[in-house]
Design a protein around this motif. Structure first.
Motif, PDB file in Angstrom:
ATOM      1  N   PRO A 189      18.508  50.691  28.907  1.00 27.22           N
ATOM      2  CA  PRO A 189      17.599  51.848  28.989  1.00 27.22           C
ATOM      3  C   PRO A 189      18.256  53.096  28.430  1.00 27.22           C
ATOM      4  O   PRO A 189      19.449  53.352  28.637  1.00 27.22           O
ATOM      5  CB  PRO A 189      17.315  51.968  30.488  1.00 27.22           C
ATOM      6  N   GLY A 190      17.459  53.895  27.730  1.00 27.31           N
ATOM      7  CA  GLY A 190      18.010  55.042  27.013  1.00 27.31           C
ATOM      8  C   GLY A 190      18.417  56.209  27.879  1.00 27.31           C
ATOM      9  O   GLY A 190      19.251  57.018  27.466  1.00 27.31           O
ATOM     10  N   GLY A 191      17.843  56.338  29.076  1.00 27.77           N
ATOM     11  CA  GLY A 191      18.129  57.504  29.894  1.00 27.77           C
ATOM     12  C   GLY A 191      19.591  57.662  30.228  1.00 27.77           C
ATOM     13  O   GLY A 191      20.099  58.783  30.331  1.00 27.77           O
TER      14      GLY A 191
ATOM     15  N   THR B 150      13.979  52.627  31.726  1.00 31.72           N
ATOM     16  CA  THR B 150      14.620  52.076  32.910  1.00 31.72           C
ATOM     17  C   THR B 150      13.732  51.047  33.599  1.00 31.72           C
ATOM     18  O   THR B 150      14.158  49.930  33.908  1.00 31.72           O
ATOM     19  CB  THR B 150      14.985  53.202  33.890  1.00 31.72           C
ATOM     20  N   SER B 151      12.483  51.407  33.859  1.00 32.44           N
ATOM     21  CA  SER B 151      11.605  50.458  34.547  1.00 32.44           C
ATOM     22  C   SER B 151      11.275  49.269  33.647  1.00 32.44           C
ATOM     23  O   SER B 151      11.135  48.138  34.122  1.00 32.44           O
ATOM     24  CB  SER B 151      10.320  51.150  35.017  1.00 32.44           C
ATOM     25  N   PHE B 152      11.188  49.505  32.312  1.00 29.60           N
ATOM     26  CA  PHE B 152      10.925  48.358  31.444  1.00 29.60           C
ATOM     27  C   PHE B 152      12.142  47.438  31.384  1.00 29.60           C
ATOM     28  O   PHE B 152      11.984  46.200  31.328  1.00 29.60           O
ATOM     29  CB  PHE B 152      10.542  48.778  30.025  1.00 29.60           C
ATOM     30  N   ALA B 153      13.364  47.989  31.399  1.00 29.46           N
ATOM     31  CA  ALA B 153      14.557  47.136  31.409  1.00 29.46           C
ATOM     32  C   ALA B 153      14.565  46.222  32.626  1.00 29.46           C
ATOM     33  O   ALA B 153      15.005  45.067  32.559  1.00 29.46           O
ATOM     34  CB  ALA B 153      15.820  47.991  31.369  1.00 29.46           C
ATOM     35  N   GLN B 154      14.050  46.724  33.746  1.00 29.57           N
ATOM     36  CA  GLN B 154      13.950  45.906  34.948  1.00 29.57           C
ATOM     37  C   GLN B 154      12.928  44.789  34.753  1.00 29.57           C
ATOM     38  O   GLN B 154      13.144  43.647  35.173  1.00 29.57           O
ATOM     39  CB  GLN B 154      13.583  46.788  36.143  1.00 29.57           C
ATOM     40  N   ALA B 155      11.810  45.125  34.095  1.00 36.15           N
ATOM     41  CA  ALA B 155      10.815  44.086  33.798  1.00 36.15           C
ATOM     42  C   ALA B 155      11.387  43.061  32.829  1.00 36.15           C
ATOM     43  O   ALA B 155      11.161  41.847  32.969  1.00 36.15           O
ATOM     44  CB  ALA B 155       9.558  44.736  33.210  1.00 36.15           C
ATOM     45  N   ALA B 156      12.170  43.523  31.843  1.00 34.37           N
ATOM     46  CA  ALA B 156      12.749  42.619  30.849  1.00 34.37           C
ATOM     47  C   ALA B 156      13.745  41.662  31.487  1.00 34.37           C
ATOM     48  O   ALA B 156      13.772  40.467  31.151  1.00 34.37           O
ATOM     49  CB  ALA B 156      13.411  43.423  29.731  1.00 34.37           C
TER      50      ALA B 156
ATOM     51  N   ALA C 205      16.838  47.871  45.038  1.00 37.44           N
ATOM     52  CA  ALA C 205      16.341  47.098  43.907  1.00 37.44           C
ATOM     53  C   ALA C 205      14.902  46.691  44.111  1.00 37.44           C
ATOM     54  O   ALA C 205      14.109  46.638  43.178  1.00 37.44           O
ATOM     55  CB  ALA C 205      17.226  45.858  43.703  1.00 37.44           C
ATOM     56  N   ALA C 206      14.544  46.416  45.354  1.00 35.53           N
ATOM     57  CA  ALA C 206      13.170  46.014  45.642  1.00 35.53           C
ATOM     58  C   ALA C 206      12.194  47.143  45.395  1.00 35.53           C
ATOM     59  O   ALA C 206      11.008  46.914  45.197  1.00 35.53           O
ATOM     60  CB  ALA C 206      13.065  45.559  47.098  1.00 35.53           C
ATOM     61  N   HIS C 207      12.690  48.376  45.409  1.00 34.11           N
ATOM     62  CA  HIS C 207      11.822  49.526  45.146  1.00 34.11           C
ATOM     63  C   HIS C 207      11.924  49.988  43.704  1.00 34.11           C
ATOM     64  O   HIS C 207      11.599  51.125  43.381  1.00 34.11           O
ATOM     65  CB  HIS C 207      12.190  50.686  46.087  1.00 34.11           C
ATOM     66  N   ASP C 208      12.391  49.089  42.819  1.00 34.50           N
ATOM     67  CA  ASP C 208      12.477  49.384  41.387  1.00 34.50           C
ATOM     68  C   ASP C 208      13.427  50.516  41.073  1.00 34.50           C
ATOM     69  O   ASP C 208      13.243  51.247  40.092  1.00 34.50           O
ATOM     70  CB  ASP C 208      11.083  49.721  40.798  1.00 34.50           C
ATOM     71  N   VAL C 209      14.456  50.702  41.876  1.00 36.20           N
ATOM     72  CA  VAL C 209      15.517  51.654  41.534  1.00 36.20           C
ATOM     73  C   VAL C 209      16.691  50.830  41.062  1.00 36.20           C
ATOM     74  O   VAL C 209      17.314  50.115  41.837  1.00 36.20           O
ATOM     75  CB  VAL C 209      15.913  52.527  42.739  1.00 36.20           C
ATOM     76  N   THR C 210      17.004  50.908  39.778  1.00 31.29           N
ATOM     77  CA  THR C 210      17.981  49.994  39.210  1.00 31.29           C
ATOM     78  C   THR C 210      19.393  50.309  39.655  1.00 31.29           C
ATOM     79  O   THR C 210      19.758  51.450  39.861  1.00 31.29           O
ATOM     80  CB  THR C 210      17.917  50.032  37.675  1.00 31.29           C
TER      81      THR C 210
ATOM     82  N   VAL D  36      11.505  56.643  36.751  1.00 33.29           N
ATOM     83  CA  VAL D  36      12.705  56.184  37.421  1.00 33.29           C
ATOM     84  C   VAL D  36      13.916  56.720  36.664  1.00 33.29           C
ATOM     85  O   VAL D  36      13.975  56.661  35.443  1.00 33.29           O
ATOM     86  CB  VAL D  36      12.752  54.643  37.435  1.00 33.29           C
ATOM     87  N   THR D  37      14.870  57.267  37.387  1.00 34.92           N
ATOM     88  CA  THR D  37      16.071  57.803  36.763  1.00 34.92           C
ATOM     89  C   THR D  37      16.942  56.668  36.294  1.00 34.92           C
ATOM     90  O   THR D  37      17.238  55.740  37.027  1.00 34.92           O
ATOM     91  CB  THR D  37      16.858  58.675  37.744  1.00 34.92           C
ATOM     92  N   SER D  38      17.371  56.741  35.039  1.00 32.18           N
ATOM     93  CA  SER D  38      18.230  55.700  34.491  1.00 32.18           C
ATOM     94  C   SER D  38      19.688  56.012  34.795  1.00 32.18           C
ATOM     95  O   SER D  38      20.096  57.149  34.790  1.00 32.18           O
ATOM     96  CB  SER D  38      18.048  55.634  32.970  1.00 32.18           C
ATOM     97  N   PRO D  39      20.476  54.994  35.110  1.00 31.65           N
ATOM     98  CA  PRO D  39      21.865  55.228  35.448  1.00 31.65           C
ATOM     99  C   PRO D  39      22.704  55.485  34.208  1.00 31.65           C
ATOM    100  O   PRO D  39      22.412  54.990  33.132  1.00 31.65           O
ATOM    101  CB  PRO D  39      22.287  53.914  36.095  1.00 31.65           C
TER     102      PRO D  39
END
Length: 474
Positions: free
Chosen positions: A420-422, A405-411, A90-95, A466-469
């Motif tokens: 996230p749509g991915g 994905t990365s924006f969802a983490q920022a949100a 998570a610290a590396h922005d991998v959700t 970033v790959t979205s789950p």
């Protein structure tokens, strides 16, 4: 964890049909989902695992790649492969799907715009329970186990389809604990490891999860399953899945002509076609309820639910299909679940023919909130592309840059959750999208957009996507 330990957990992973990499990914996925491989667990290097399993390295690489695309594992140059979800990841922005963890934990002030469902039971549901209590009290000679569903509700669902012009018999109905159980049963009944399933891109991620749990290979087509006939020739699918009414997540509605063509083509190709009707009652005022695909071909498998039009806490769903399919599903269900809550089924049977007033009131409320959310987005985030819809629950929003994905983490750091749509698109073409529902009260939607705008002002997309789950969402 070393490769020897992992192979002991894998067991007879290669038992089944389909490509070896699909079977290996299916077994690893099951271990991850069941907790046998907890978040952060290191997985063996490609070559080491291939050697122990006596398979080609490409088999392991393909299996890892598939799980990486689903967001279940993290692969980093120099640090190896791990199960997703650790604090270091998570610290590396991998959700690890933080937007969904709030479904299992206290909200902590987070505005949830990822999970779309009514947030309180309507008075009509309470009244239905009150009306059926005497019937429950008078019940005798019934042990309460009904794997196919209580006959009263099966008859009510039969009449529900009859009113919509689709001749139906009670033996064509299976009652389930929500539509998700229906999809899981259908996947188990029709799919074997390596089988191809035609899906829309994007689509409801819960369906993707159900198919992947059976080690299916989802094959994407545009919304509406455009190109169905050619895809049948190319992939020889065992199943197809569509949401033709107020599509999740785009809100699209398939035209009557396209519905007829899709249903008849699937029937002619002998491909079971699932019509997900969970959102069919969610048109805005003035929108007609679309006809079910079963109106054009009786071989269509319809999946319905009361979770979106009534309340998610009423765990009532169903399958309408040819009687032999229903018999098969009932046998599968009986192994794991002898039946649903009888009182809930009686209440649902009472409520089904009385949904008109609730449908109209809910439609007006959702349209007002839809319009308010669009106005707020236009005011505070004018660069976002958020097309209006004619019904449903969600907006499918394209970001001007970066990825969902990365924006969802920022949100989520600004205490608002979007999807996230991915994770909704197996074609990989929806990484720039987020799904946002408009069911919340208008003051909550206003505050959510304010937080999203603040998150956007501070958002800096990662150097690489970033790959979205493919995480569960509803």
């Amino acid at each position: 964890m070393g490769p020897i330990d992992l192979t002991e957990q894998l067991g007879r992973w290669s038992a089944g049909r389909g490509p070896l990499y699909v079977l290996l990914a299916a077994r690893l996925r099951r271990l991850i989902n069941d907790g046998g491989l907890p978040p952060g667990t290191p997985l063996p290097p490609d070559r080491a695992l291939a050697s122990v399993l006596s398979v080609g390295r490409n088999t392991v690489v393909a299996a890892y790649d598939l799980l990486h695309q689903e967001g279940r594992i993290v692969r980093r140059q120099g640090s190896g492969t791990r199960v997703a979800g650790s604090a270091s990841a998570a610290a590396h922005d991998v959700t690890s799907a933080p937007v969904f963890l709030h479904l299992l934990e206290p909200r902590d002030g987070v505005i949830l715009l990822a999970c779309a469902a009514p947030d309180s039971p309507p008075p009509e549901l309470v009244e239905a329970y009150e009306r059926v209590l005497p019937e429950l009290a008078a019940t005798t000679g019934d042990i309460g186990y009904h794997p196919s569903g209580h006959v009263t509700l099966r008859r009510a669902i039969t009449e529900h389809y009859e009113r919509r012009g689709v001749p139906t018999e009670p033996d064509q109905i299976l009652v389930t604990n929500g539509a998700q159980q229906a999809l899981s049963l259908l996947a188990r009944a029709f799919v074997r490891p390596g089988d191809h399933v035609l899906v829309e891109a994007p689509t409801y991620p819960g369906a993707l999860e159900a198919f992947r749990d059976e080690a299916a290979v989802p094959r994407p087509l545009p919304v509406g399953l455009c190109g169905f006939e050619a895809a049948v020739r190319e992939h020889r699918p065992t199943l197809a899945y569509s949401i033709p009414s107020f599509h999740n997540p785009t809100g699209a509605v398939l035209s009557p002509l396209s519905r007829r063509r899709l249903a008849e083509t699937a029937a002619a190709a002998d491909v079971p076609l699932i019509d997900d009707e969970v959102l069919i009652d969610l048109g805005f005022p003035g929108e007609e309820t679309p006809p079910p695909l079963a109106a054009y071909a009786d071989t269509v498998i319809s999946v319905g639910s009361l979770s979106k039009i009534v309340w998610g806490g009423l765990r009532i769903g169903w399958v309408r299909a040819p009687a032999p399919v229903i018999t098969r599903l009932a046998r599968l269900r009986a192994v794991h679940d002898l039946g649903g809550d009888i009182l809930a089924q009686l209440a649902a049977a009472d409520l089904l023919p009385r949904l008109g007033a609730l449908r109209r009131r809910w439609a007006e409320q959702r349209e007002a909130r839809h319009d308010h959310l669009l106005a707020q987005l236009a005011r505070h985030l004018p660069d976002w592309d958020a097309p209006p819809v004619r019904g449903g629950q969600t907006l499918w929003v394209r970001l001007p840059y970066g990825d969902g994905t990365s924006f969802a983490q920022a949100a989520i750091r600004h205490r608002v959750a979007v999807l996230p749509g991915g994770g909704l698109d197996v074609s990989g073409q929806s990484g720039a999208y987020v799904r946002i529902h408009f069911l919340a009260p208008v003051d909550e939607l206003s505050e959510a957009v304010r937080r999203l705008a603040e998150a956007w002002r501070t958002y800096s997309p990662p150097a690489r996507r970033v790959t979205s789950p493919a995480a569960m969402a509803v």
